[in-house]
Design a protein around this motif. Structure first.
Motif, PDB file in Angstrom:
ATOM      1  N   ASP A 351      -5.932  16.831  17.906  1.00 25.96           N
ATOM      2  CA  ASP A 351      -5.445  18.031  17.233  1.00 25.96           C
ATOM      3  C   ASP A 351      -6.511  19.114  17.140  1.00 25.96           C
ATOM      4  N   THR A 352      -7.416  19.108  18.103  1.00 24.28           N
ATOM      5  CA  THR A 352      -8.391  20.182  18.226  1.00 24.28           C
ATOM      6  C   THR A 352      -7.905  21.253  19.198  1.00 24.28           C
ATOM      7  N   VAL A 353      -6.714  21.054  19.764  1.00 18.24           N
ATOM      8  CA  VAL A 353      -6.142  22.060  20.661  1.00 18.24           C
ATOM      9  C   VAL A 353      -5.808  23.310  19.850  1.00 18.24           C
ATOM     10  N   PRO A 354      -5.701  24.470  20.492  1.00 21.50           N
ATOM     11  CA  PRO A 354      -5.377  25.696  19.753  1.00 21.50           C
ATOM     12  C   PRO A 354      -4.083  25.558  18.964  1.00 21.50           C
ATOM     13  N   VAL A 355      -4.022  26.245  17.837  1.00 22.27           N
ATOM     14  CA  VAL A 355      -2.811  26.216  17.024  1.00 22.27           C
ATOM     15  C   VAL A 355      -1.711  27.003  17.718  1.00 22.27           C
ATOM     16  N   HIS A 356      -0.485  26.796  17.281  1.00 19.10           N
ATOM     17  CA  HIS A 356       0.643  27.558  17.799  1.00 19.10           C
ATOM     18  C   HIS A 356       0.704  28.895  17.061  1.00 19.10           C
ATOM     19  N   ASP A 357       0.703  29.975  17.812  1.00 18.62           N
ATOM     20  CA  ASP A 357       0.659  31.308  17.208  1.00 18.62           C
ATOM     21  C   ASP A 357       1.953  31.574  16.434  1.00 18.62           C
ATOM     22  N   GLU A 358       1.803  31.847  15.143  1.00 16.85           N
ATOM     23  CA  GLU A 358       2.964  31.966  14.264  1.00 16.85           C
ATOM     24  C   GLU A 358       3.607  33.348  14.281  1.00 16.85           C
ATOM     25  N   ARG A 359       3.094  34.244  15.113  1.00 15.99           N
ATOM     26  CA  ARG A 359       3.779  35.529  15.293  1.00 15.99           C
ATOM     27  C   ARG A 359       5.026  35.365  16.142  1.00 15.99           C
ATOM     28  N   PHE A 360       5.070  34.299  16.954  1.00 18.45           N
ATOM     29  CA  PHE A 360       6.252  34.039  17.771  1.00 18.45           C
ATOM     30  C   PHE A 360       7.265  33.262  16.919  1.00 18.45           C
ATOM     31  N   VAL A 361       8.268  33.973  16.477  1.00 20.28           N
ATOM     32  CA  VAL A 361       9.280  33.395  15.589  1.00 20.28           C
ATOM     33  C   VAL A 361      10.607  33.348  16.339  1.00 20.28           C
ATOM     34  N   GLY A 362      11.340  32.268  16.166  1.00 21.50           N
ATOM     35  CA  GLY A 362      12.599  32.112  16.893  1.00 21.50           C
ATOM     36  C   GLY A 362      12.352  31.438  18.225  1.00 21.50           C
ATOM     37  N   TYR A 363      13.113  31.815  19.260  1.00 22.08           N
ATOM     38  CA  TYR A 363      13.021  31.167  20.568  1.00 22.08           C
ATOM     39  C   TYR A 363      12.337  32.078  21.590  1.00 22.08           C
ATOM     40  N   GLY A 364      11.583  31.459  22.464  1.00 16.32           N
ATOM     41  CA  GLY A 364      10.885  32.184  23.514  1.00 16.32           C
ATOM     42  C   GLY A 364       9.410  32.355  23.226  1.00 16.32           C
ATOM     43  N   TYR A 365       8.572  31.898  24.156  1.00 14.78           N
ATOM     44  CA  TYR A 365       7.121  32.070  24.088  1.00 14.78           C
ATOM     45  C   TYR A 365       6.477  31.326  22.911  1.00 14.78           C
ATOM     46  N   THR A 366       7.129  30.327  22.388  1.00 15.69           N
ATOM     47  CA  THR A 366       6.558  29.616  21.241  1.00 15.69           C
ATOM     48  C   THR A 366       5.606  28.505  21.672  1.00 15.69           C
ATOM     49  N   ARG A 367       5.987  27.712  22.665  1.00 17.51           N
ATOM     50  CA  ARG A 367       5.128  26.619  23.126  1.00 17.51           C
ATOM     51  C   ARG A 367       4.255  27.020  24.297  1.00 17.51           C
ATOM     52  N   ASN A 368       4.813  27.778  25.236  1.00 14.40           N
ATOM     53  CA  ASN A 368       4.034  28.062  26.454  1.00 14.40           C
ATOM     54  C   ASN A 368       2.833  28.959  26.186  1.00 14.40           C
ATOM     55  N   THR A 369       2.870  29.777  25.135  1.00 17.89           N
ATOM     56  CA  THR A 369       1.689  30.584  24.814  1.00 17.89           C
ATOM     57  C   THR A 369       0.533  29.705  24.337  1.00 17.89           C
ATOM     58  N   GLN A 370       0.859  28.649  23.595  1.00 14.92           N
ATOM     59  CA  GLN A 370      -0.180  27.726  23.139  1.00 14.92           C
ATOM     60  C   GLN A 370      -0.750  26.940  24.309  1.00 14.92           C
ATOM     61  N   VAL A 371       0.110  26.517  25.236  1.00  9.66           N
ATOM     62  CA  VAL A 371      -0.353  25.775  26.414  1.00  9.66           C
ATOM     63  C   VAL A 371      -1.204  26.686  27.309  1.00  9.66           C
ATOM     64  N   TYR A 372      -0.824  27.949  27.416  1.00 13.96           N
ATOM     65  CA  TYR A 372      -1.621  28.882  28.221  1.00 13.96           C
ATOM     66  C   TYR A 372      -3.016  29.052  27.626  1.00 13.96           C
ATOM     67  N   GLU A 373      -3.117  29.108  26.307  1.00 16.25           N
ATOM     68  CA  GLU A 373      -4.446  29.211  25.697  1.00 16.25           C
ATOM     69  C   GLU A 373      -5.263  27.952  25.968  1.00 16.25           C
ATOM     70  N   MET A 374      -4.606  26.774  25.947  1.00 15.88           N
ATOM     71  CA  MET A 374      -5.310  25.540  26.311  1.00 15.88           C
ATOM     72  C   MET A 374      -5.875  25.644  27.725  1.00 15.88           C
ATOM     73  N   PHE A 375      -5.091  26.220  28.625  1.00 13.69           N
ATOM     74  CA  PHE A 375      -5.523  26.402  30.017  1.00 13.69           C
ATOM     75  C   PHE A 375      -6.755  27.298  30.089  1.00 13.69           C
ATOM     76  N   LEU A 376      -6.776  28.349  29.293  1.00 11.80           N
ATOM     77  CA  LEU A 376      -7.932  29.246  29.277  1.00 11.80           C
ATOM     78  C   LEU A 376      -9.169  28.554  28.707  1.00 11.80           C
ATOM     79  N   VAL A 377      -8.973  27.703  27.721  1.00 12.71           N
ATOM     80  CA  VAL A 377     -10.096  26.972  27.124  1.00 12.71           C
ATOM     81  C   VAL A 377     -10.719  26.019  28.137  1.00 12.71           C
TER      82      VAL A 377
END
Length: 443
Positions: A351-377
């Protein structure tokens, strides 16, 4: 003569004292016995379980006896002070960690490698039992409620204790509700809380104003994801949606795998996810059976028809190459080498992976934005085998509601800001997201 009379009188008094003492003792005994019968010992607390039951729970007592009052059972949610939850960063939602915690949750968390974290609304919470049937490890569950939905959740938690004590014993439940529609404590518990032949989630109905409010407000998925995963106490967490069911024995198999591999701080272990046709009546027993269903078009990679980028980089064709003829122990199948934007696998990681950005509310871009940040890390995504997860039902675009696309459009606008923030933070743009579009040629 007087001496004989005194002895006779003394003997009579002694006998009478013995009889009186015995009679008094009998009366006291009867009184205590009656009190015990009228007020039996309380049933064990749902959150004081010492071991998992070895036999399935029966419900004879649920129907043959009158339903007990709420005071007869532990009711942890009723004890929550709704004024004391912690706020999210925008003060839009109030969060309650460990609203209900099973007695075995801390013990199992100490002895297991992976905690399954998931989130849900009241409408989908019935899926929890499907997950629990296949997952023997600790579960951290975050539930979003609004208004009188809190009362339904309260009844459901009591029902889990009464009818599924093995599930509640290894579970930690957390609650979130909106600031403008806070949860409501009701004076009595909802019906069905101790009836094992029904389910409080379907037996109880929400108020019309609550249903109307929910239809106009997006579900804060990422708030709930962070709430669930941050309350896992194991070295690793497995974050899934409530309708994603793990294959049987996955918790034990992951424990063995993670205990034997070299430590990798920047590794995320991807678990392949398939959609299963509802005509299939039994959960696939193993990878070989799942591949057979896939060849018969009864199982397809998750979101293939509605959003192909969701799992595409996992390379399901390579995963299926073995045909299931491989070791039953969990192992790495292959690495993800073609990472694409919008990739959003279900994975096991610390659970040291980046948190899920809470500005994304509802559906769309909720999980893939967090995975993309993991990719950048710099995280590596490694696909595991032969374990897998299942979503019941084949999805199609025609079944997607219009409101979902509207939420996706709003989050797409937020993503424009998000990707620039990530570039400022990591100074990387490997997918060229910030490349300016070419200027139109002059004619």
């Amino acid at each position: 003569m007087r001496k004989l009379r005194r002895e006779s009188l003394w003997r009579y008094r002694c006998h009478w004292s013995v009889f009186a003492f015995a009679a008094t003792g009998l009366v006291i005994f009867n009184g205590v016995t009656n009190l015990w019968l009228l007020h039996p010992a309380r049933p064990p607390s749902p959150f004081a379980v010492t071991s998992l039951p070895t036999e399935s729970v029966t419900c004879d007592h649920c129907t043959d006896s009158p339903q007990p009052t709420a005071s007869a059972y532990e009711d942890p949610i009723s004890n929550i002070d709704l004024r004391l939850g912690r706020w999210d960063s925008s003060r839009s939602y109030r969060l309650f960690d460990y609203a209900a915690t099973g007695e075995l949750y801390p013990v199992i968390s100490e002895n297991r490698q992976v905690c399954l974290a998931t989130q849900s609304t009241i409408e989908r919470l019935h899926e929890l039992l499907s997950i629990a049937a296949h997952w023997s490890g600790p579960m951290s569950v975050a539930v979003f409620v609004a208004g009188d939905e809190l009362a339904i959740l309260r009844a459901y938690v009591t029902w889990l204790y009464y009818c599924h004590p093995d599930v509640i014993a290894r579970m930690a439940l957390h609650i979130a509700f909106p600031a403008d529609r806070p949860g409501i404590h009701e004076s009595t518990i909802r019906s069905g809380a101790t009836d094992c032949l029904s389910n409080p989630l379907t037996h109880n109905r929400r108020r019309p104003d609550t249903v109307a409010w929910r239809s106009k407000h997006p579900y804060p998925q990422n708030h709930l994801r962070n709430l669930a995963r941050k309350n896992c106490q194991t070295p690793y967490m497995f974050l899934v949606d409530i309708d994603i069911v793990p294959s049987k024995g996955m918790a034990e198999s992951l424990d063995q795998f993670l205990s034997t591999i070299p430590k990798c701080q920047l590794c995320a272990y991807v678990v392949p996810t398939y959609e299963l046709d509802t005509r299939v009546t039994k959960f696939p027993a193993n990878k070989s059976e799942l591949i057979r269903l896939s060849k018969n078009k009864l199982a397809v990679p998750f979101h293939r028809k509605v959003f192909i980028y969701n799992q595409y980089a996992s390379n399901f064709s390579k995963w299926e190459e073995s045909g299931g003829n491989e070791s039953e122990k969990t192992h790495e199948s292959h690495n993800v080498t073609n990472f694409e934007l919008l990739y959003e696998p279900f994975y096991v990681a610390a659970d040291t992976v980046p948190v899920h950005d809470e500005r994304f509310v509802g559906y769309g871009y909720t999980r893939n934005t967090q995975v993309y940040e993991m990719f950048l890390v710099g995280y590596q995504f490694r696909v595991l085998s032969p374990i897998f997860t299942i979503h019941w039902g084949l999805q199609s675009r025609s079944h997607r509601p219009l409101w979902r696309e509207k939420q996706n459009v709003q989050n797409r606008k937020r993503f424009e800001t998000f990707k620039r923030e990530l570039y400022a933070r990591y100074r990387k743009d490997p997918l060229h997201l910030l490349r300016k579009p070419p200027k139109p040629k002059k004619t």
